[in-house]
Write an enzyme that holds these catalytic residues in place. Structure first.
Site, mmCIF file in Angstrom:
data_model
loop_
_atom_site.group_PDB
_atom_site.id
_atom_site.type_symbol
_atom_site.label_atom_id
_atom_site.label_comp_id
_atom_site.label_asym_id
_atom_site.label_seq_id
_atom_site.Cartn_x
_atom_site.Cartn_y
_atom_site.Cartn_z
ATOM 1 N N CYS A 2 1.764 95.270 -0.821
ATOM 2 C CA CYS A 2 2.267 96.724 -0.520
ATOM 3 C C CYS A 2 3.510 96.762 -1.282
ATOM 4 O O CYS A 2 4.228 95.779 -1.607
ATOM 5 C CB CYS A 2 2.327 97.412 0.647
ATOM 6 S SG CYS A 2 1.109 97.106 1.695
ATOM 7 N N ARG A 27 1.443 94.535 -6.542
ATOM 8 C CA ARG A 27 1.712 94.181 -4.960
ATOM 9 C C ARG A 27 0.462 94.749 -4.214
ATOM 10 O O ARG A 27 0.337 94.399 -2.929
ATOM 11 C CB ARG A 27 3.097 94.810 -4.444
ATOM 12 C CG ARG A 27 4.063 94.266 -5.295
ATOM 13 C CD ARG A 27 5.432 94.839 -4.768
ATOM 14 N NE ARG A 27 5.835 94.290 -3.534
ATOM 15 C CZ ARG A 27 6.348 93.220 -3.128
ATOM 16 N NH1 ARG A 27 6.941 92.747 -4.239
ATOM 17 N NH2 ARG A 27 6.616 92.979 -2.019
ATOM 18 N N TRP A 74 -1.818 97.123 -0.022
ATOM 19 C CA TRP A 74 -2.722 96.252 0.273
ATOM 20 C C TRP A 74 -3.040 96.054 1.594
ATOM 21 O O TRP A 74 -2.236 95.875 2.368
ATOM 22 C CB TRP A 74 -2.032 94.917 -0.367
ATOM 23 C CG TRP A 74 -3.059 93.715 -0.270
ATOM 24 C CD1 TRP A 74 -3.964 93.256 -1.335
ATOM 25 C CD2 TRP A 74 -3.345 92.592 0.475
ATOM 26 N NE1 TRP A 74 -4.752 92.305 -1.065
ATOM 27 C CE2 TRP A 74 -4.189 91.650 0.205
ATOM 28 C CE3 TRP A 74 -2.885 92.591 1.933
ATOM 29 C CZ2 TRP A 74 -4.748 90.676 1.024
ATOM 30 C CZ3 TRP A 74 -3.285 91.514 2.531
ATOM 31 C CH2 TRP A 74 -4.136 90.621 2.191
ATOM 32 N N ASN A 100 6.028 98.150 3.934
ATOM 33 C CA ASN A 100 5.459 97.015 3.622
ATOM 34 C C ASN A 100 5.757 95.875 4.499
ATOM 35 O O ASN A 100 6.833 95.673 4.983
ATOM 36 C CB ASN A 100 5.907 96.548 2.143
ATOM 37 C CG ASN A 100 5.761 95.327 1.797
ATOM 38 O OD1 ASN A 100 4.606 94.555 1.985
ATOM 39 N ND2 ASN A 100 6.529 94.417 1.081
ATOM 40 N N GLY A 101 4.705 95.349 5.104
ATOM 41 C CA GLY A 101 4.937 94.357 6.153
ATOM 42 C C GLY A 101 3.925 94.477 7.284
ATOM 43 O O GLY A 101 2.800 95.098 7.164
ATOM 44 N N GLU A 480 -6.238 74.362 -10.894
ATOM 45 C CA GLU A 480 -5.697 75.627 -11.590
ATOM 46 C C GLU A 480 -6.651 76.387 -12.271
ATOM 47 O O GLU A 480 -6.950 77.477 -12.230
ATOM 48 C CB GLU A 480 -4.323 75.321 -12.134
ATOM 49 C CG GLU A 480 -3.750 76.623 -12.924
ATOM 50 C CD GLU A 480 -3.385 77.741 -11.867
ATOM 51 O OE1 GLU A 480 -3.478 77.551 -10.642
ATOM 52 O OE2 GLU A 480 -3.222 78.805 -12.512
ATOM 53 N N LYS A 484 -8.114 79.969 -11.378
ATOM 54 C CA LYS A 484 -7.978 80.962 -12.368
ATOM 55 C C LYS A 484 -9.315 81.798 -12.658
ATOM 56 O O LYS A 484 -9.666 82.773 -12.191
ATOM 57 C CB LYS A 484 -7.291 80.484 -13.678
ATOM 58 C CG LYS A 484 -6.545 81.467 -14.273
ATOM 59 C CD LYS A 484 -5.339 81.626 -13.843
ATOM 60 C CE LYS A 484 -4.941 81.623 -12.327
ATOM 61 N NZ LYS A 484 -3.521 81.377 -11.983
ATOM 62 N N GLU A 487 -10.593 83.482 -9.413
ATOM 63 C CA GLU A 487 -9.834 84.817 -8.871
ATOM 64 C C GLU A 487 -10.131 85.984 -9.912
ATOM 65 O O GLU A 487 -10.130 87.003 -9.520
ATOM 66 C CB GLU A 487 -8.419 84.049 -9.480
ATOM 67 C CG GLU A 487 -7.332 85.413 -9.310
ATOM 68 C CD GLU A 487 -5.990 84.897 -9.142
ATOM 69 O OE1 GLU A 487 -5.656 83.886 -9.932
ATOM 70 O OE2 GLU A 487 -5.084 85.283 -8.732
ATOM 71 N N HIS A 503 -19.528 61.252 -5.096
ATOM 72 C CA HIS A 503 -19.544 61.298 -3.638
ATOM 73 C C HIS A 503 -20.029 62.484 -2.819
ATOM 74 O O HIS A 503 -19.762 62.508 -1.775
ATOM 75 C CB HIS A 503 -18.145 60.810 -3.069
ATOM 76 C CG HIS A 503 -17.665 59.504 -3.525
ATOM 77 N ND1 HIS A 503 -18.280 58.179 -3.184
ATOM 78 C CD2 HIS A 503 -16.821 59.169 -4.483
ATOM 79 C CE1 HIS A 503 -17.608 57.114 -3.906
ATOM 80 N NE2 HIS A 503 -16.684 58.112 -4.655
ATOM 81 N N LYS A 600 -0.339 90.350 -5.866
ATOM 82 C CA LYS A 600 0.437 89.386 -6.597
ATOM 83 C C LYS A 600 1.540 88.689 -5.531
ATOM 84 O O LYS A 600 1.677 87.524 -5.583
ATOM 85 C CB LYS A 600 1.304 89.751 -7.695
ATOM 86 C CG LYS A 600 1.930 88.806 -8.494
ATOM 87 C CD LYS A 600 2.121 88.853 -9.992
ATOM 88 C CE LYS A 600 2.671 87.800 -10.696
ATOM 89 N NZ LYS A 600 1.610 86.777 -11.020
HETATM 90 O O1 M6R Z 1 4.674 84.059 -5.676
HETATM 91 P P1 M6R Z 1 4.099 82.694 -5.521
HETATM 92 O O2 M6R Z 1 4.263 81.860 -6.622
HETATM 93 O O3 M6R Z 1 4.471 82.053 -4.201
HETATM 94 O O4 M6R Z 1 2.368 83.069 -5.229
HETATM 95 C C1 M6R Z 1 1.685 82.176 -4.678
HETATM 96 C C2 M6R Z 1 0.121 82.363 -4.818
HETATM 97 O O5 M6R Z 1 -0.236 83.704 -3.920
HETATM 98 C C3 M6R Z 1 -0.435 82.858 -6.107
HETATM 99 O O6 M6R Z 1 0.037 81.616 -7.004
HETATM 100 C C4 M6R Z 1 -1.651 83.256 -6.447
HETATM 101 O O7 M6R Z 1 -2.377 82.067 -6.094
HETATM 102 C C5 M6R Z 1 -2.093 83.552 -7.789
HETATM 103 N N1 M6R Z 1 -2.618 84.960 -7.884
HETATM 104 C C6 M6R Z 1 -2.854 82.795 -8.586
HETATM 105 O O8 M6R Z 1 -3.147 83.253 -9.775
#
Ligand code: M6R
Length: 605
Positions: A2, A27, A74, A100-101, A480, A484, A487, A503, A600
């Site tokens: 949010c 957000r 969100w 937000n929260g 990673e 990615k 995601e 395994h 994010k």
């Molecule tokens: O702001 P942060 O680096 O703490 O965020 C951590 C994760 O939420 C963030 O890296 C998330 O996995 C990304 N969307 C990945 O691309």
């Protein structure tokens, strides 16, 4: 999670709010809305959908006025519907609130308010806040006092902003989620994050937990929950508003991938003494780390993968280091005391899981050093020390340039720790590492200009699943790469250490499960063997490596990175995988910058 915004004293309140919300959309993008005070009451407009859909749906005569608040959501409590969109109001519409929260005791508060005849129209936890404020106004309290009394009833976390009928004021407060005031000539802003108003001003005041900001056309003032005034310090943000725009790119993600050479130059600049090769980091004195014998990284998502990479860099330098997923830190049997250095790695500096792990470590006696991208973020403010990764603003939900800048920052930090901590053996080839670091932005540029990632992505885009494998520094890169990919493409992607394939995961392998094998560094030959085992079972192999000969027989496709120091090859390999994910997602027509269900900045645990 949010984004909230408020503004007073601007000409076009609704469009200023909507522009701010567009900049905060990373957000959350489930719904959006604004509320404006125009002297004859509060007018609210809100809708399910992302900010641009909501903007398109605005009536021809949008609410007018000089004081307003807005929200992009969100969802936590209740699905993304018009009804659950913020701002929320009390039954008479005299008070409007964005939040937000998470209000943890909202159920109890709601029952109490319902018992006095209040009717609720949404499923949200937020709606209790305007009801409470209105309840205290009805009891005869002044708006500011009513606001503070309502806050006293809330348990949980909030950044909250409220407007009240006939008051040309925004009241706002912070408890656990971020809030910042922006100060312009004759105009004032409140927001979850600076990009909301960076086009208007870069002079800001960050609120601390427990602080309340009151903003009206004549200025702003700060107080605590009892109403006692608080002194505030205006800070100047160095980020350029242009950096928060998409420029000529279709997506922030591609812009952020492409600007990594610049980001890395910023990360490295002025931190390595060219004469002695010694590393200085944001004022941390030489010897600052001599009292520690254990390093715990805590992080989530991409930042966790950077931390995993960093932990291997530290181990390589002889420092005992472990990377923990922040949400599991408390449940791990790790021994933390005052000889522990806890390093939260977090781009945003606001990830609730990471902040909570950092607090646990601090409680147990550890010293905390935040590695973050965002000045004024909660991590930066709460940690004992902070090292900034200096990547510049990252807007795309998928983290890209910040991974690269985190890895380089951790490489520099590893050097400092190895120099400081007794019994460690700093690498004797560090001059070669430094030379490679200096070349890194150019090497990365070469990858960007020569990459075959687009054709690889298009060739395999109809596959059943995507597997990523690597060893040692190649393993965080494989993780990673898979994160990615899943995601932003919504396709099934998994990662394994190369040695783990046989395994169990080999059972997944078919001609429709391409394997991305990270064959870099000294461990490459074993990864090649493991990839060969998968190829024998029909899997196409995409080899990410640093020369044309490695795995010549094995590779169906090849993504090449320039030869460099083995500590940095993984970082370059990761850029190839970022591009593969991007082009695959683009081919699948995904919402690349705003993948479904994600946000994010994840400010809930
Ligand atoms: O702001 P942060 O680096 O703490 O965020 C951590 C994760 O939420 C963030 O890296 C998330 O996995 C990304 N969307 C990945 O691309």
């Amino acid at each position: 999670m949010c984004g909230i915004i408020g503004c007073v004293g601007t000409d076009e309140t609704v469009s200023t709010l909507m522009d701010g919300l567009s900049n905060l959309e990373y957000r959350g993008y489930d719904s959006a809305g604004v509320a404006v005070q125009n002297g004859s009451g509060i007018k609210t407009f809100k809708r399910a959908g992302n900010v641009s859909e909501v903007r398109d749906a605005l009536p021809d005569d949008p609410p007018s006025g000089t004081v307003g608040i807005g929200h992009t959501r969100w969802s936590t409590h209740g699905p993304p519907t018009d009804q659950n969109a913020h701002p929320h109001t009390d039954p008479e519409g005299r008070v409007a609130v964005v939040h937000n929260g998470v209000i943890e005791n909202y159920d109890k508060l709601r029952s109490q308010l319902e018992a006095t005849g209040n009717q609720f129209v949404s499923d949200t936890d937020t709606e209790v806040i305007p009801h409470l404020i209105a309840h205290y106004l009805d009891g005869g309290l002044e708006p500011e006092t009513a606001f503070r009394r309502a806050l006293e009833r809330l348990e949980g976390s909030y950044a909250v902003a409220a407007i009240i009928e006939e008051e040309e004021t925004i009241l706002s407060a912070r408890h656990g989620t971020p809030l910042v005031v922006g100060i312009d000539d004759g105009a004032f802003f409140l927001a979850s994050d600076v990009p909301a108003f960076l086009e208007r001003t870069s002079d800001v005041v960050y609120l601390e937990d427990g602080e309340i900001a009151r903003v009206d056309p004549d200025g702003f003032s700060m107080m605590d929950i009892k109403g006692d005034p608080i002194e505030s310090e205006i800070e100047h943000i160095e980020w350029d508003a242009k950096e928060t725009g998409k420029g000529s790119y279709d997506h922030y993600m591609l812009k952020e991938i492409d600007t990594q050479p610049t980001a890395l130059r910023q990360t490295i600049e002025g931190r390595i003494d060219p004469e002695t090769g010694s590393v200085s980091l944001d004022g941390l004195e030489a010897g600052a780390f001599e009292d520690y014998d254990q390093v715990d990284f805590v992080a989530c998502g991409t930042s966790y993968h950077a931390a995993l990479y960093g932990s291997k860099l530290l181990q390589d330098a002889g420092v005992e280091a472990t990377a923990y997923r922040a949400s599991e830190y408390g449940a791990s049997s790790n021994l933390v005391d005052d000889s522990t250095l806890a390093i939260p790695v977090t781009q945003s500096g606001e990830t609730a899981d990471t902040l909570s792990a950092m607090a646990e470590a601090a409680e147990a006696g550890a010293t905390t050093v935040a590695v973050t991208n965002v000045m004024g973020s909660t991590a930066a403010r709460r940690a004992d020390e902070t090292v900034f990764i200096r990547a510049g603003p990252e807007i795309g939900v998928a983290a890209t340039k910040t991974f690269s800048s985190q890895v380089v920052t951790l490489l520099l930090l590893a050097r400092r720790l190895a120099e400081d901590i007794d019994g460690t053996e700093p690498r004797d080839d560090f001059d070669e590492v430094l030379a490679a670091l200096e070349r890194l932005p150019d090497d990365l540029q070469y990858v960007l200009e020569s990459s075959d990632a687009r054709s690889v992505a298009h060739d395999y885009v109809d596959s059943e699943a995507y597997l990523f494998i690597g060893r040692h520094l190649g393993f965080p890169v494989a993780k990673e790469g898979a994160l990615k990919f899943k995601e932003i493409t919504y396709e099934h992607a998994e990662s394994f250490t190369s040695g783990r394939l046989k395994h169990g995961p080999l059972a997944l392998v078919t001609p429709s499960t391409p394997i991305f094998a990270i064959a870099t560094g000294e461990e490459r030959s074993k990864t090649l063997t493991n990839a060969t085992e998968a190829k024998s079972r029909g899997a196409p192999i995409v080899l990410v490596t640093d020369d044309e000969e490695t795995g010549a027989e094995l590779a169906d496709k090849r993504l090449t990175v320039p030869e460099t120091h083995e500590l940095l090859e993984g970082l370059l390999a990761n850029v190839q995988l970022q591009l593969v994910s991007y082009y695959a997602a683009n081919r699948l027509d995904r919402e690349i910058d705003k993948p479904r269900n994600l946000a994010k900045s994840v400010t809930v645990e």
